[in-house]
Write a protein that holds these residues in place. Structure first.
Motif, short mmCIF file in Angstrom:
data_model
loop_
_atom_site.label_atom_id
_atom_site.label_comp_id
_atom_site.label_asym_id
_atom_site.label_seq_id
_atom_site.Cartn_x
_atom_site.Cartn_y
_atom_site.Cartn_z
N ASP A 101 7.17 -4.58 -3.40
CA ASP A 101 7.84 -5.50 -4.31
C ASP A 101 8.88 -6.34 -3.57
O ASP A 101 9.46 -5.89 -2.59
CB ASP A 101 8.52 -4.70 -5.42
CG ASP A 101 8.87 -5.55 -6.63
OD1 ASP A 101 8.58 -6.76 -6.60
OD2 ASP A 101 9.43 -5.00 -7.59
N VAL A 102 9.09 -7.56 -4.03
CA VAL A 102 10.13 -8.41 -3.44
C VAL A 102 11.17 -8.79 -4.48
O VAL A 102 12.11 -9.51 -4.18
CB VAL A 102 9.53 -9.70 -2.83
CG1 VAL A 102 8.60 -9.37 -1.68
CG2 VAL A 102 8.79 -10.52 -3.89
N LYS A 103 11.02 -8.28 -5.71
CA LYS A 103 11.92 -8.69 -6.79
C LYS A 103 13.17 -7.82 -6.87
O LYS A 103 14.09 -8.14 -7.61
CB LYS A 103 11.18 -8.63 -8.13
CG LYS A 103 10.03 -9.63 -8.24
CD LYS A 103 9.32 -9.52 -9.56
CE LYS A 103 8.59 -8.19 -9.70
NZ LYS A 103 7.77 -8.11 -10.93
N THR A 104 13.22 -6.74 -6.15
CA THR A 104 14.35 -5.81 -6.25
C THR A 104 15.48 -6.16 -5.29
O THR A 104 16.51 -5.49 -5.29
CB THR A 104 13.87 -4.38 -5.95
OG1 THR A 104 13.31 -4.35 -4.62
CG2 THR A 104 12.82 -3.94 -6.95
N GLY A 105 15.30 -7.18 -4.47
CA GLY A 105 16.32 -7.53 -3.50
C GLY A 105 16.26 -6.71 -2.24
O GLY A 105 17.11 -6.84 -1.36
N THR A 106 15.25 -5.85 -2.11
CA THR A 106 15.08 -5.05 -0.92
C THR A 106 13.89 -5.57 -0.12
O THR A 106 13.00 -6.22 -0.66
CB THR A 106 14.83 -3.57 -1.27
OG1 THR A 106 13.65 -3.48 -2.08
CG2 THR A 106 16.00 -3.00 -2.05
N ASP A 107 13.89 -5.29 1.17
CA ASP A 107 12.79 -5.70 2.04
C ASP A 107 11.81 -4.54 2.13
O ASP A 107 11.91 -3.68 3.00
CB ASP A 107 13.33 -6.07 3.43
CG ASP A 107 12.28 -6.75 4.29
OD1 ASP A 107 11.07 -6.57 4.01
OD2 ASP A 107 12.65 -7.44 5.25
N SER A 108 10.85 -4.52 1.21
CA SER A 108 9.92 -3.40 1.14
C SER A 108 9.00 -3.36 2.36
O SER A 108 8.60 -2.27 2.80
CB SER A 108 9.09 -3.47 -0.14
OG SER A 108 8.46 -4.72 -0.27
N SER A 109 8.67 -4.52 2.92
CA SER A 109 7.82 -4.54 4.10
C SER A 109 8.54 -3.90 5.29
O SER A 109 7.95 -3.13 6.05
CB SER A 109 7.42 -5.98 4.45
OG SER A 109 6.58 -6.52 3.45
N ALA A 110 9.83 -4.19 5.42
CA ALA A 110 10.62 -3.59 6.50
C ALA A 110 10.75 -2.08 6.27
O ALA A 110 10.70 -1.29 7.22
CB ALA A 110 12.00 -4.23 6.56
N GLY A 135 5.00 -10.55 -3.57
CA GLY A 135 4.81 -9.19 -3.12
C GLY A 135 3.39 -8.97 -2.64
O GLY A 135 2.55 -9.88 -2.67
N ARG A 136 3.09 -7.74 -2.23
CA ARG A 136 1.75 -7.44 -1.73
C ARG A 136 1.30 -6.08 -2.24
O ARG A 136 2.11 -5.17 -2.37
CB ARG A 136 1.73 -7.43 -0.18
CG ARG A 136 1.99 -8.78 0.46
CD ARG A 136 1.91 -8.66 1.97
NE ARG A 136 2.92 -7.75 2.50
CZ ARG A 136 2.78 -6.99 3.58
NH1 ARG A 136 1.64 -7.01 4.26
NH2 ARG A 136 3.75 -6.20 3.99
N HIS A 137 0.01 -5.99 -2.51
CA HIS A 137 -0.63 -4.71 -2.82
C HIS A 137 -1.54 -4.35 -1.66
O HIS A 137 -2.45 -5.12 -1.33
CB HIS A 137 -1.45 -4.79 -4.10
CG HIS A 137 -0.65 -5.01 -5.34
ND1 HIS A 137 -1.22 -5.34 -6.56
CD2 HIS A 137 0.69 -4.95 -5.56
CE1 HIS A 137 -0.28 -5.45 -7.46
NE2 HIS A 137 0.89 -5.24 -6.88
N LEU A 138 -1.32 -3.21 -1.04
CA LEU A 138 -2.18 -2.73 0.03
C LEU A 138 -3.12 -1.68 -0.54
O LEU A 138 -2.68 -0.73 -1.19
CB LEU A 138 -1.35 -2.12 1.17
CG LEU A 138 -0.18 -2.95 1.72
CD1 LEU A 138 0.47 -2.22 2.89
CD2 LEU A 138 -0.63 -4.34 2.12
N TRP A 139 -4.42 -1.86 -0.31
CA TRP A 139 -5.41 -0.92 -0.80
C TRP A 139 -5.77 0.09 0.28
O TRP A 139 -6.16 -0.30 1.39
CB TRP A 139 -6.67 -1.64 -1.23
CG TRP A 139 -6.55 -2.55 -2.41
CD1 TRP A 139 -5.40 -3.01 -2.99
CD2 TRP A 139 -7.63 -3.14 -3.13
NE1 TRP A 139 -5.69 -3.84 -4.03
CE2 TRP A 139 -7.06 -3.94 -4.14
CE3 TRP A 139 -9.01 -3.07 -3.01
CZ2 TRP A 139 -7.84 -4.67 -5.04
CZ3 TRP A 139 -9.79 -3.79 -3.90
CH2 TRP A 139 -9.21 -4.58 -4.91
#
Length: 288
Positions: A101-110, A135-139
């Motif tokens: 997610d990118v909406k929480t203000g956190t860098d989820s990819s990092a 954001g991204r969904h990884l399968w």
């Protein structure tokens, strides 16, 4: 608008049938990303858990199918659907979704990269779906003998897990936020096997089981089962309803631990569960 929606429904059905050709079980979704078909038990005074045994449509992810005729039946019953959901945890892929997610203000990819460095795994080339928010969904695919639960933020801030009983919004779906699309160069890939060290992180730690106290009786067990049957979008609502009924019936304190266990099983965090139960206690005039 009606014409646009009909076109979106036609496209969603086409994408859903294409996903089914890859062995993925699907359901129609509305623009809100929720299952397009409402529960047939929504007006029951005390709904009992039903995963489709009644034979009617409207059981969310439990309606999911990879059979083309069944999928057409589902979409025919929901002509307002503009997207489709892909059920996780089912054969042949036993799909696991990592929702960055990118909406929480956190860098989820990092956060995922940090986890990969710390636990010595790499995410192999796999299907990646880009969400309207960026954001991204990884399968990933899991082993058939392992049940990965849904969770929100437990792995790391901004990373939600879609596992058994959950679903991912399929690429090509149109929602109120925009269109979901496969990232370039990934649409043709099969879900890659989940790295073993990552898989271990996705499984909940062993925890003490809290059986329903005998004093709570069958009604208490029924409330716990009601929470266990919740799918995404229903979890807090079902937990709140069950907790309210428990407090109103005088068994609230005895059911706190079993209800928390049930909520954790559906993917809620312990903090979310305790907050919801506390709200139910205040609403009914009881102190949790």
């Amino acid at each position: 608008m009606a014409t646009t929606d009909r076109q979106a429904t036609t496209l969603a059905l086409a994408h859903a049938l294409s996903a089914a050709e890859r062995g993925l079980a699907v359901i129609p979704l509305s623009r809100s990303k929720l299952p397009a078909l409402r529960s047939p038990h929504r007006d029951d005074p005390a709904p009992s858990p039903c995963h489709g045994a009644c034979g009617r449509l409207g059981h969310g992810v439990y309606d999911a199918s990879s059979d083309p005729d069944r999928i057409r039946e589902l979409f025919a019953a929901a002509p307002w659907a503009t997207g489709y959901g892909i059920a996780c945890g089912l054969p042949p892929h036993h799909l696991i979704g990592l929702d960055l997610d990118v909406k929480t203000g956190t860098d989820s990819s990092a956060a995922l990269r940090e986890l990969a460095l710390r636990h010595l795994f790499t995410i192999p080339p796999t299907v990646v779906v880009v969400t309207p928010s960026g954001g991204r969904h990884l399968w990933l695919s899991g082993p058939p003998e392992v049940v990965v639960p849904n969770s929100a933020g437990r792995l790391a801030p901004g990373i939600d897990i879609r596992g058994a009983g959950g679903y991912l919004v399929g690429p090509g779906s149109r929602t109120d936020q925009g269109v979901y699309a496969a990232a370039p160069g990934t649409a043709h890939l099969a879900p890659a096997p989940c790295p073993r060290s990552l898989l271990r992180l996705l499984l909940p730690p062993p925890r003490t089981h809290h059986p329903v106290p005998a004093a709570a009786g069958g009604h208490g067990q029924g409330l716990v089962q009601f929470v266990l049957a919740a799918h995404e979008g229903q979890r807090n609502t079902r937990l709140f309803w069950a907790a309210c009924r428990a407090y109103e019936d005088g068994i609230g304190p005895a059911l706190v631990a079993p209800l928390i266990d049930a909520a954790l099983h559906t993917g809620l965090s312990e903090r979310e569960a305790r907050t919801t139960i506390a709200s139910a206690g205040r609403m009914t005039g009881h102190r949790p």
